[in-house]
Design a protein around this motif. Structure first.
Motif, PDB file in Angstrom:
ATOM      1  N   ILE A   1       0.397  14.878   2.069  1.00 47.04           N
ATOM      2  CA  ILE A   1      -0.102  13.793   1.210  1.00 47.04           C
ATOM      3  C   ILE A   1      -0.612  12.644   2.089  1.00 47.04           C
ATOM      4  O   ILE A   1      -1.662  12.062   1.833  1.00 47.04           O
ATOM      5  N   ALA A   2       0.141  12.346   3.135  1.00 48.00           N
ATOM      6  CA  ALA A   2      -0.250  11.247   4.044  1.00 48.00           C
ATOM      7  C   ALA A   2      -1.635  11.523   4.642  1.00 48.00           C
ATOM      8  O   ALA A   2      -2.471  10.614   4.725  1.00 48.00           O
ATOM      9  N   LYS A   3      -1.892  12.762   5.011  1.00 47.97           N
ATOM     10  CA  LYS A   3      -3.208  13.133   5.570  1.00 47.97           C
ATOM     11  C   LYS A   3      -4.306  12.827   4.564  1.00 47.97           C
ATOM     12  O   LYS A   3      -5.372  12.313   4.909  1.00 47.97           O
ATOM     13  N   ASP A   4      -4.023  13.149   3.296  1.00 55.49           N
ATOM     14  CA  ASP A   4      -5.021  12.947   2.240  1.00 55.49           C
ATOM     15  C   ASP A   4      -5.243  11.449   1.975  1.00 55.49           C
ATOM     16  O   ASP A   4      -6.384  10.993   1.838  1.00 55.49           O
ATOM     17  N   ILE A   5      -4.138  10.684   1.923  1.00 53.71           N
ATOM     18  CA  ILE A   5      -4.262   9.241   1.664  1.00 53.71           C
ATOM     19  C   ILE A   5      -5.017   8.571   2.829  1.00 53.71           C
ATOM     20  O   ILE A   5      -5.791   7.637   2.621  1.00 53.71           O
ATOM     21  N   ALA A   6      -4.785   9.074   4.027  1.00 50.93           N
ATOM     22  CA  ALA A   6      -5.445   8.499   5.208  1.00 50.93           C
ATOM     23  C   ALA A   6      -6.967   8.552   5.076  1.00 50.93           C
ATOM     24  O   ALA A   6      -7.674   7.655   5.547  1.00 50.93           O
ATOM     25  N   LYS A   7      -7.464   9.584   4.355  1.00 48.70           N
ATOM     26  CA  LYS A   7      -8.929   9.700   4.149  1.00 48.70           C
ATOM     27  C   LYS A   7      -9.420   8.513   3.319  1.00 48.70           C
ATOM     28  O   LYS A   7     -10.443   7.909   3.630  1.00 48.70           O
TER      29      LYS A   7
ATOM     30  N   LEU B   1       2.355   8.000   7.177  1.00 45.30           N
ATOM     31  CA  LEU B   1       1.028   7.352   7.205  1.00 45.30           C
ATOM     32  C   LEU B   1       0.771   6.696   8.556  1.00 45.30           C
ATOM     33  O   LEU B   1      -0.350   6.722   9.077  1.00 45.30           O
ATOM     34  N   LYS B   2       1.823   6.120   9.137  1.00 47.44           N
ATOM     35  CA  LYS B   2       1.667   5.513  10.468  1.00 47.44           C
ATOM     36  C   LYS B   2       1.312   6.590  11.490  1.00 47.44           C
ATOM     37  O   LYS B   2       0.499   6.376  12.390  1.00 47.44           O
ATOM     38  N   GLU B   3       1.936   7.778  11.327  1.00 44.24           N
ATOM     39  CA  GLU B   3       1.612   8.911  12.218  1.00 44.24           C
ATOM     40  C   GLU B   3       0.132   9.284  12.109  1.00 44.24           C
ATOM     41  O   GLU B   3      -0.458   9.802  13.044  1.00 44.24           O
ATOM     42  N   GLU B   4      -0.456   9.030  10.923  1.00 36.59           N
ATOM     43  CA  GLU B   4      -1.880   9.344  10.706  1.00 36.59           C
ATOM     44  C   GLU B   4      -2.781   8.209  11.170  1.00 36.59           C
ATOM     45  O   GLU B   4      -3.984   8.201  10.923  1.00 36.59           O
ATOM     46  N   GLY B   5      -2.186   7.184  11.773  1.00 38.37           N
ATOM     47  CA  GLY B   5      -2.983   6.072  12.305  1.00 38.37           C
ATOM     48  C   GLY B   5      -3.320   5.013  11.273  1.00 38.37           C
ATOM     49  O   GLY B   5      -4.249   4.214  11.457  1.00 38.37           O
ATOM     50  N   CYS B   6      -2.603   4.984  10.149  1.00 39.48           N
ATOM     51  CA  CYS B   6      -2.864   3.967   9.119  1.00 39.48           C
ATOM     52  C   CYS B   6      -1.866   2.824   9.269  1.00 39.48           C
ATOM     53  O   CYS B   6      -0.735   3.033   9.723  1.00 39.48           O
ATOM     54  N   LYS B   7      -2.280   1.646   8.819  1.00 41.76           N
ATOM     55  CA  LYS B   7      -1.309   0.554   8.688  1.00 41.76           C
ATOM     56  C   LYS B   7      -0.654   0.727   7.318  1.00 41.76           C
ATOM     57  O   LYS B   7      -1.368   0.886   6.311  1.00 41.76           O
ATOM     58  N   ALA B   8       0.663   0.733   7.278  1.00 43.77           N
ATOM     59  CA  ALA B   8       1.329   0.988   5.986  1.00 43.77           C
ATOM     60  C   ALA B   8       2.642   0.233   5.915  1.00 43.77           C
ATOM     61  O   ALA B   8       3.268  -0.042   6.942  1.00 43.77           O
ATOM     62  N   ILE B   9       3.031  -0.105   4.703  1.00 41.92           N
ATOM     63  CA  ILE B   9       4.337  -0.753   4.507  1.00 41.92           C
ATOM     64  C   ILE B   9       4.974  -0.258   3.215  1.00 41.92           C
ATOM     65  O   ILE B   9       4.286  -0.088   2.199  1.00 41.92           O
TER      66      ILE B   9
ATOM     67  N   HIS C   1      -0.468  -7.830   1.519  1.00 42.91           N
ATOM     68  CA  HIS C   1      -0.473  -6.643   2.394  1.00 42.91           C
ATOM     69  C   HIS C   1      -1.818  -5.919   2.329  1.00 42.91           C
ATOM     70  O   HIS C   1      -2.320  -5.435   3.338  1.00 42.91           O
ATOM     71  N   LEU C   2      -2.391  -5.864   1.127  1.00 42.33           N
ATOM     72  CA  LEU C   2      -3.702  -5.196   0.992  1.00 42.33           C
ATOM     73  C   LEU C   2      -4.751  -5.955   1.799  1.00 42.33           C
ATOM     74  O   LEU C   2      -5.576  -5.359   2.507  1.00 42.33           O
ATOM     75  N   GLN C   3      -4.694  -7.282   1.699  1.00 39.47           N
ATOM     76  CA  GLN C   3      -5.662  -8.105   2.453  1.00 39.47           C
ATOM     77  C   GLN C   3      -5.498  -7.911   3.954  1.00 39.47           C
ATOM     78  O   GLN C   3      -6.451  -8.009   4.716  1.00 39.47           O
ATOM     79  N   ASN C   4      -4.281  -7.608   4.330  1.00 41.23           N
ATOM     80  CA  ASN C   4      -3.967  -7.390   5.732  1.00 41.23           C
ATOM     81  C   ASN C   4      -4.351  -5.969   6.180  1.00 41.23           C
ATOM     82  O   ASN C   4      -4.046  -5.565   7.301  1.00 41.23           O
ATOM     83  N   GLY C   5      -4.975  -5.222   5.269  1.00 39.62           N
ATOM     84  CA  GLY C   5      -5.445  -3.871   5.612  1.00 39.62           C
ATOM     85  C   GLY C   5      -4.352  -2.820   5.625  1.00 39.62           C
ATOM     86  O   GLY C   5      -4.480  -1.787   6.278  1.00 39.62           O
ATOM     87  N   GLU C   6      -3.265  -3.095   4.887  1.00 42.13           N
ATOM     88  CA  GLU C   6      -2.163  -2.114   4.876  1.00 42.13           C
ATOM     89  C   GLU C   6      -2.188  -1.267   3.597  1.00 42.13           C
ATOM     90  O   GLU C   6      -2.592  -1.758   2.537  1.00 42.13           O
TER      91      GLU C   6
END
Ligand code: ADP
Ligand code: ASP
Ligand code: MG
Length: 400
Positions: free
Chosen positions: A21-27, A84-92, A123-128
């Protein structure tokens, strides 16, 4: 584009599934979308937590139960955030309370009262990517609360309403079908269904969406998409009735197995006695559903009602009490029954639906014990052993 996506329990059942799922969200994220994710507890975690509580107490303290049940979703948000962090995304990840979800009502059956979405917006504004625990909130005492079974749907739609965006619900089926496709394999998938019909279907047992989620969607005009996790097939939109051109008499059939039927006989069914009965059931927190009454004047009156099978423990206590108040009353409980409901906005303007339903029952010689109607539905209590046969025949007759 901004979107709230919700993934149900079976979609996050293993760490492997969470990683996919994380891979898909990363897209979505890399495409520049603003993404808020709502997740349920992994697989059957909530059931397992309830089982643990029941091993300690038959009627666990509800404040503690809420606190216990909330950990299922908290496990999922943290794991998804790590993935998601493993996929290179900023996430919280945020718990319900951290996400500003305020609830009111009673423990285990809370309602969302308001959402203060400032923190999510920041958080969204911060690109997370923001991952919110479904099914939970916080009440005015600062205690953790839960929203009732299936409540992650409600969290997702309420967040979409607060964030003014669409809501996508991802689950283990490819959309909403006229009948649960696990019961009737030839069921047809719907492209669209109105809020009203989905609310009625959900309320009458179609577990694919939680009723209150659809209610919030209607109230705030949130379009809800229901599709399969990581699937390619287009799913179903829950939308305004005006978007639906073809209005069939029957859109779907709901099946509810969580039913017990009670008959109360040989007593004077005058209002005083009836009030005693239903007050007693209410005092035992029993959610009474279908009620039918015959012979009001007669001393040999009778009343039948249904309630959730899961309330049986409370029902037994209530029936003992009722017998004390009205000693002549004869009580019978009927289990092994099921409620099937036909739902369709078209029923308002089409006649002959009930006639066709009874013809089907007569053709296959299936008994029914109770029947109620609303403007857009007909519900029947039948023998559980007849259910598949009846549902299949009704689905064929009404082409659903
Ligand atoms: P999630 O864990 O994703 O919230 P649920 O188990 O709550 O999933 O809901 C999905 C299930 O709903 C499906 O597996 C299906 O068996 C059931 N279901 C019941 N009625 C319907 C229907 N009319 N259309 C599609 N699925 C249905
Ligand atoms: N985990 C909760 C439940 O099993 C909430 C949900 O899945 O929507 O009911
Ligand atoms: Mg669900």
């Amino acid at each position: 584009m901004r979107v709230v996506k919700k993934f149900g329990g079976s979609s996050v059942a293993t760490t492997e599934k969470i990683k996919n799922i994380a891979k898909d969200i990363a897209k979505n994220y890399k495409h520049g979308d603003e993404v808020v994710i709502v997740v349920s507890a992994m697989g059957k975690t909530t059931d397992e937590l309830i089982k643990l509580a029941k091993e300690i107490s038959k009627t666990p303290d509800v404040r503690e139960l809420d606190s216990l049940l909330s950990i299922g979703e908290q496990q999922s948000i943290s794991l998804l955030s790590m993935a998601l962090k493993e996929e290179g995304c900023k996430a919280i990840s945020l718990t319900g309370a951290q996400a500003g979800i305020k609830t009111g009502g009673v423990h285990t059956k809370n309602k969302i009262e308001s959402i203060k979405a400032d923190r999510i917006e920041n958080h969204l504004q911060n690109g997370e990517i923001v991952i919110v625990a479904g099914f939970q909130g916080v009440n005015e005492n600062g205690d953790i609360t839960t929203l009732g079974r299936g409540g992650s749907d409600t969290s997702a739609v309420a967040l979409a309403a607060a964030l003014k965006c669409e809501c996508e619900i991802y689950t283990d089926v490819t959309g909403i079908y006229g009948v649960d496709p696990r019961v009737y394999v030839n069921a047809k998938k719907l492209d669209k269904i109105s809020y009203e019909e989905m609310m009625e279907m959900a309320n009458l047992g179609a577990g694919v969406m939680e009723t209150r989620a659809v209610e919030i969607g209607k109230k705030y005009g949130v379009r809800i998409y229901v599709g399969q996790t990581l699937g390619v097939e287009t799913g179903t939109y829950i939308c305004d009735n005006s978007e639906i051109i073809e209005k069939k008499a029957v859109t779907g059939i709901s099946i509810n197995k969580n039913v017990i039927m009670v008959n109360l006989e040989n007593f004077s069914a005058i209002p005083k006695n009836v009030a005693t009965i239903f007050n007693n059931l209410a005092e035992h927190s029993i959610n009474v559903d279908m009620i039918s009454q015959n012979e009001v004047e007669n001393v040999k009156g009778s009343i039948g009602f249904t309630c959730p099978l899961t309330d049986e423990h409370f029902l037994n206590n209530s029936l003992k009490d009722i017998k004390k108040h009205i000693p002549e009353i004869e009580l019978t409980k009927r289990t092994g029954v099921i409620k099937i409901s036909l739902v369709g906005i078209g029923m308002i303007s089409n006649f002959g639906v009930a006639a066709k339903v009874f013809e089907v029952l007569s053709d296959i010689d299936a008994q029914f014990y109770q029947c109620t109607t609303s403007e857009i539905s007909i519900s029947l209590i039948i023998k559980e052993s007849d259910a598949v046969k009846v549902v299949e025949r009704l689905a064929q007759v009404f082409s659903i």
